[in-house]
Design a protein around this motif. Structure first.
Motif, mmCIF file in Angstrom:
data_model
loop_
_atom_site.group_PDB
_atom_site.id
_atom_site.type_symbol
_atom_site.label_atom_id
_atom_site.label_comp_id
_atom_site.label_asym_id
_atom_site.label_seq_id
_atom_site.Cartn_x
_atom_site.Cartn_y
_atom_site.Cartn_z
ATOM 1 N N PRO A 265 84.984 5.908 -31.661
ATOM 2 C CA PRO A 265 84.869 4.473 -31.929
ATOM 3 C C PRO A 265 85.113 3.637 -30.680
ATOM 4 C CG PRO A 265 86.273 5.554 -33.564
ATOM 5 C CD PRO A 265 86.051 6.538 -32.466
ATOM 6 N N VAL A 266 84.369 2.559 -30.567
ATOM 7 C CA VAL A 266 84.638 1.587 -29.510
ATOM 8 C C VAL A 266 85.848 0.754 -29.896
ATOM 9 C CG1 VAL A 266 83.757 -0.434 -28.276
ATOM 10 C CG2 VAL A 266 82.212 1.463 -28.835
ATOM 11 N N LEU A 267 85.845 0.268 -31.139
ATOM 12 C CA LEU A 267 86.930 -0.569 -31.656
ATOM 13 C C LEU A 267 87.575 0.139 -32.838
ATOM 14 C CD1 LEU A 267 88.403 -3.385 -31.733
ATOM 15 C CD2 LEU A 267 86.631 -4.099 -33.354
ATOM 16 N N ARG A 286 81.678 2.068 -34.213
ATOM 17 C CA ARG A 286 81.171 3.011 -33.218
ATOM 18 C C ARG A 286 80.137 2.360 -32.296
ATOM 19 N NH1 ARG A 286 83.339 7.695 -34.776
ATOM 20 N NH2 ARG A 286 83.920 7.893 -36.976
ATOM 21 N N PRO A 287 79.814 3.019 -31.188
ATOM 22 C CA PRO A 287 78.801 2.477 -30.280
ATOM 23 C C PRO A 287 77.488 2.218 -31.021
ATOM 24 C CG PRO A 287 79.911 4.364 -29.281
ATOM 25 C CD PRO A 287 80.357 4.312 -30.710
ATOM 26 N N GLY A 288 76.900 1.074 -30.779
ATOM 27 C CA GLY A 288 75.632 0.746 -31.406
ATOM 28 C C GLY A 288 75.730 0.197 -32.809
ATOM 29 N N GLU A 289 76.945 -0.033 -33.304
ATOM 30 C CA GLU A 289 77.121 -0.468 -34.688
ATOM 31 C C GLU A 289 77.533 -1.936 -34.757
ATOM 32 O OE1 GLU A 289 79.297 1.027 -38.791
ATOM 33 O OE2 GLU A 289 80.297 1.436 -36.883
ATOM 34 N N VAL A 290 76.950 -2.636 -35.753
ATOM 35 C CA VAL A 290 77.403 -3.978 -36.119
ATOM 36 C C VAL A 290 78.061 -3.864 -37.490
ATOM 37 C CG1 VAL A 290 76.783 -6.370 -36.580
ATOM 38 C CG2 VAL A 290 75.528 -5.081 -34.847
ATOM 39 N N LEU A 291 79.346 -4.157 -37.544
ATOM 40 C CA LEU A 291 80.105 -4.099 -38.799
ATOM 41 C C LEU A 291 80.247 -5.503 -39.354
ATOM 42 C CD1 LEU A 291 81.940 -2.520 -40.824
ATOM 43 C CD2 LEU A 291 83.861 -3.132 -39.326
ATOM 44 N N GLY A 292 79.966 -5.665 -40.635
ATOM 45 C CA GLY A 292 80.152 -6.948 -41.295
ATOM 46 C C GLY A 292 81.430 -6.967 -42.104
ATOM 47 N N ALA A 425 83.482 -4.931 -27.265
ATOM 48 C CA ALA A 425 83.518 -5.250 -28.694
ATOM 49 C C ALA A 425 83.410 -6.757 -28.849
ATOM 50 C CB ALA A 425 84.806 -4.739 -29.336
ATOM 51 N N LEU A 426 82.406 -7.217 -29.586
ATOM 52 C CA LEU A 426 82.187 -8.648 -29.807
ATOM 53 C C LEU A 426 82.595 -8.995 -31.229
ATOM 54 C CD1 LEU A 426 81.020 -11.377 -28.821
ATOM 55 C CD2 LEU A 426 78.812 -10.639 -29.751
ATOM 56 N N ILE A 427 83.493 -9.970 -31.375
ATOM 57 C CA ILE A 427 83.937 -10.443 -32.678
ATOM 58 C C ILE A 427 83.331 -11.824 -32.900
ATOM 59 C CG2 ILE A 427 85.913 -10.834 -34.192
ATOM 60 C CD1 ILE A 427 85.801 -8.012 -32.937
ATOM 61 N N ALA A 428 82.521 -11.979 -33.942
ATOM 62 C CA ALA A 428 81.832 -13.247 -34.199
ATOM 63 C C ALA A 428 82.200 -13.744 -35.593
ATOM 64 C CB ALA A 428 80.320 -13.064 -34.096
ATOM 65 N N VAL A 429 82.845 -14.911 -35.655
ATOM 66 C CA VAL A 429 83.261 -15.498 -36.927
ATOM 67 C C VAL A 429 82.271 -16.586 -37.322
ATOM 68 C CG1 VAL A 429 85.108 -16.643 -38.193
ATOM 69 C CG2 VAL A 429 85.665 -15.018 -36.370
ATOM 70 N N ARG A 430 81.543 -16.360 -38.409
ATOM 71 C CA ARG A 430 80.531 -17.298 -38.897
ATOM 72 C C ARG A 430 79.701 -17.856 -37.738
ATOM 73 N NH1 ARG A 430 84.961 -17.612 -42.085
ATOM 74 N NH2 ARG A 430 84.572 -17.221 -44.284
ATOM 75 N N PRO A 431 79.010 -16.982 -37.023
ATOM 76 C CA PRO A 431 78.373 -17.384 -35.761
ATOM 77 C C PRO A 431 77.215 -18.346 -35.903
ATOM 78 C CG PRO A 431 77.695 -15.159 -36.379
ATOM 79 C CD PRO A 431 78.792 -15.557 -37.338
ATOM 80 N N ASN A 455 77.560 -0.971 -27.312
ATOM 81 C CA ASN A 455 78.859 -1.564 -27.599
ATOM 82 C C ASN A 455 79.057 -1.684 -29.114
ATOM 83 O OD1 ASN A 455 79.470 -2.202 -24.727
ATOM 84 N ND2 ASN A 455 77.677 -3.537 -24.957
ATOM 85 N N ALA A 456 80.123 -2.375 -29.506
ATOM 86 C CA ALA A 456 80.411 -2.595 -30.926
ATOM 87 C C ALA A 456 80.421 -4.087 -31.201
ATOM 88 C CB ALA A 456 81.764 -1.988 -31.300
ATOM 89 N N ALA A 457 80.047 -4.462 -32.411
ATOM 90 C CA ALA A 457 80.079 -5.867 -32.806
ATOM 91 C C ALA A 457 80.597 -5.976 -34.227
ATOM 92 C CB ALA A 457 78.693 -6.494 -32.691
ATOM 93 N N VAL A 458 81.314 -7.060 -34.492
ATOM 94 C CA VAL A 458 81.834 -7.347 -35.824
ATOM 95 C C VAL A 458 81.435 -8.770 -36.184
ATOM 96 C CG1 VAL A 458 83.882 -7.565 -37.278
ATOM 97 C CG2 VAL A 458 83.799 -5.801 -35.498
#
Length: 505
Positions: A265-267, A286-292, A425-431, A455-458
């Motif tokens: 996992p990245v994050l 994990r790398p390449g994943e966007v988690l909601g 790791a990018l964290i985006a709140v109601r972007p 990378n990882a994104a949330v």
């Protein structure tokens, strides 16, 4: 007001700012007791029309009539207030004053030498009761929920005699329950003949609340139609001038992506908790994943995002990026560890509005803009230019004050700042809150690109279109995960989980 006459009728409105034509012969008619949507991309002319309808700007051509009567003379503020009011996305109440003081600000009692606070509270209670607003007149405005502040602004407008209320992105800072309460109150007022002009980038809300919709594009009137007679794809096409799948295509795209589930996992969080907000939580992105992380503001998901970004200190558990533990409650340490953050409120948390695009975009990388702690303007401009080009920010240049940009382009500047350090790791709140359809798709594409680069994104949101870009979605309710969805979920099952009426682990 005569029920047979429109609450407002604008015809042939032209407004120019120098060589720029902001409105090119547009029209709009809103009937008494109607909720009428006005939609269009940023720059379509919506805000300029609002300024004309509220008397802030004088049209260069065309007419505005309220209830069949010509609009008041330009500059006659009190006369305009008796016809129309606007409730903006950013609340205009004075936070340190009480509800009663806000309701009657600058008009406490014109005939009295001294203010009778008891009389003021009584008048406020009567006004609130008249419109069914259940708020204590003695409460400080800062202690009200967002929709309660909106109710107070609407009640104040109605007390001047206005029967047309313009709502400019009223749901941008509300969770699902707050939106429900707001819409319920609007329907009550509609039954009393109050008309609403509803401006929103959330098209689903247009279908839930409004009976008619007007579309502007490139400063021109495109169409007016009954909401029930126009499909969402047709409405988006009218707004953008092009046919396209938009955000709804993300489901199919997510199904096609293949990720290495064995990759480290990245994050990662282990038993991460924040007392009173969310229960111990184990996450792996994990790398390449966007988690909601789906849920209302009250679900704990916003607090979780702020904890990941170092803005809140967890009451337990750990956060790590590429195996490196992040110091709890430290924004600088989170940045150094590789966490980028897009906050929920770009005005309060994301931007320094009186500063330039360049200054805002480079706030997180000032240590890279010159030797020995200095900041070189030339290097700042070059860095900003690259971000402007990369994110297609519509601006006059790096030196333009960020306050002069449209909402969608302001949000892109916030994203530029988050990406400036090339986060892992990018964290985006109601972007995409408060941005137009085209900008929404562009911003979600940027988040997707961050993940696709390894990378990882949330994404933390209750906006379904935001969550469609995700490979996996966790639904939170009252601080705990109640369901997990792979790409391909249906609107009904995800909304049910967010509302706590459907659980699936």
């Amino acid at each position: 007001m005569d029920k047979a006459l429109p609450a407002v009728q604008a015809a042939g409105i032209v407004k120019r700012f120098g060589p720029t034509v902001a409105l090119d012969g547009v029209e709009l008619t809103v009937q008494p007791g109607e909720s009428h949507a006005l939609v269009g991309r940023n720059g379509a002319g919506k805000s300029t029309l609002v300024s004309v309808l509220t008397g802030l700007h004088k049209a260069d051509a065309g007419t505005v009539r309220f209830g069949g009567e010509a609009a008041p003379a330009f500059g006659d503020t009190m006369a305009w207030q008796s016809k129309v009011a606007c409730v903006y996305q950013k609340s205009m109440v004075v936070p340190d004053l009480t509800v009663a003081e806000n309701l009657f600000l600058n008009r406490f009692d014109e005939d009295a030498r001294w203010i009778s606070w008891g009389k003021l509270r009584k008048r406020a209670a009567q006004l609130l009761a008249e419109y069914g607003v259940q708020v204590d007149p003695d409460t400080r405005a800062r202690d009200l929920a967002v929709e309660q502040r909106q109710f107070v602004e609407i009640a104040r407008a109605l007390s001047f005699g206005a029967r047309l209320i313009i709502l400019d992105e009223p749901t941008a800072q509300l969770d699902a329950r707050g939106i429900g309460r707001l819409f319920g109150k609007l329907r009550e007022l509609q039954s009393q003949g109050v008309a609403f002009l509803f401006i929103s980038h959330h098209l689903q809300e247009v279908y839930e609340l409004c009976t008619a919709v007007t579309v502007y594009r490139d400063a021109r009137h495109v169409m007016t139609a009954p909401v029930e007679g126009i499909g969402k794809a047709e409405l988006v096409a009218a707004m953008t001038g092009e046919q396209g799948a938009g955000a709804s295509a993300w489901h199919a795209a997510g199904a096609e992506r293949v990720r290495d589930e064995s990759a480290a996992p990245v994050l990662r969080t282990e038993q991460l908790a924040l007392e009173g907000q969310f229960e111990p939580l184990d996450l792996q992105v994990r790398p390449g994943e966007v988690l909601g992380l789906a849920g209302s503001a009250a679900s704990g998901n916003t607090a979780l995002g702020e904890t990941l970004a170092g803005m809140r200190k967890a009451s337990g558990g750990t956060i790590s990026v590429h195996g490196r533990t992040v110091r709890p409650g430290s924004v600088p340490h989170a940045l150094d560890a590789g966490i980028g953050y897009i906050p929920e409120d770009r005005h309060e948390q994301g931007l320094v509005l009186d500063r330039s695009v360049a200054e805002n975009a480079t706030l997180t990388v000032t240590d890279q803009l010159g030797p020995w702690g200095t900041v070189l303007p030339s290097r700042t401009r070059r860095f900003a230019q690259s971000m402007i080009a990369s994110l297609d920010i519509k601006t006059q240049g790096p030196e333009q004050p960020v306050s002069g940009l449209s909402g969608g382009n302001q949000q892109k500047v916030v994203v530029a700042r988050a990406l400036a350090r090339s986060p892992s790791a990018l964290i985006a709140v109601r972007p995409t809150a408060g941005v137009d359809v085209k900008s929404k798709d562009s911003l979600l594409g940027v988040v997707r690109r961050v993940a696709d680069e390894g990378n990882a994104a949330v994404i933390i949101s209750d906006e379904l279109d935001d969550l469609r870009v995700c490979d996996r979605v966790l639904a939170l309710f009252h601080g705990r995960v109640v369901a997990t969805f792979a790409s391909g979920w249906t609107d009904g099952e995800l909304v049910a989980a967010m509302e706590g009426v459907g659980e699936r682990e």
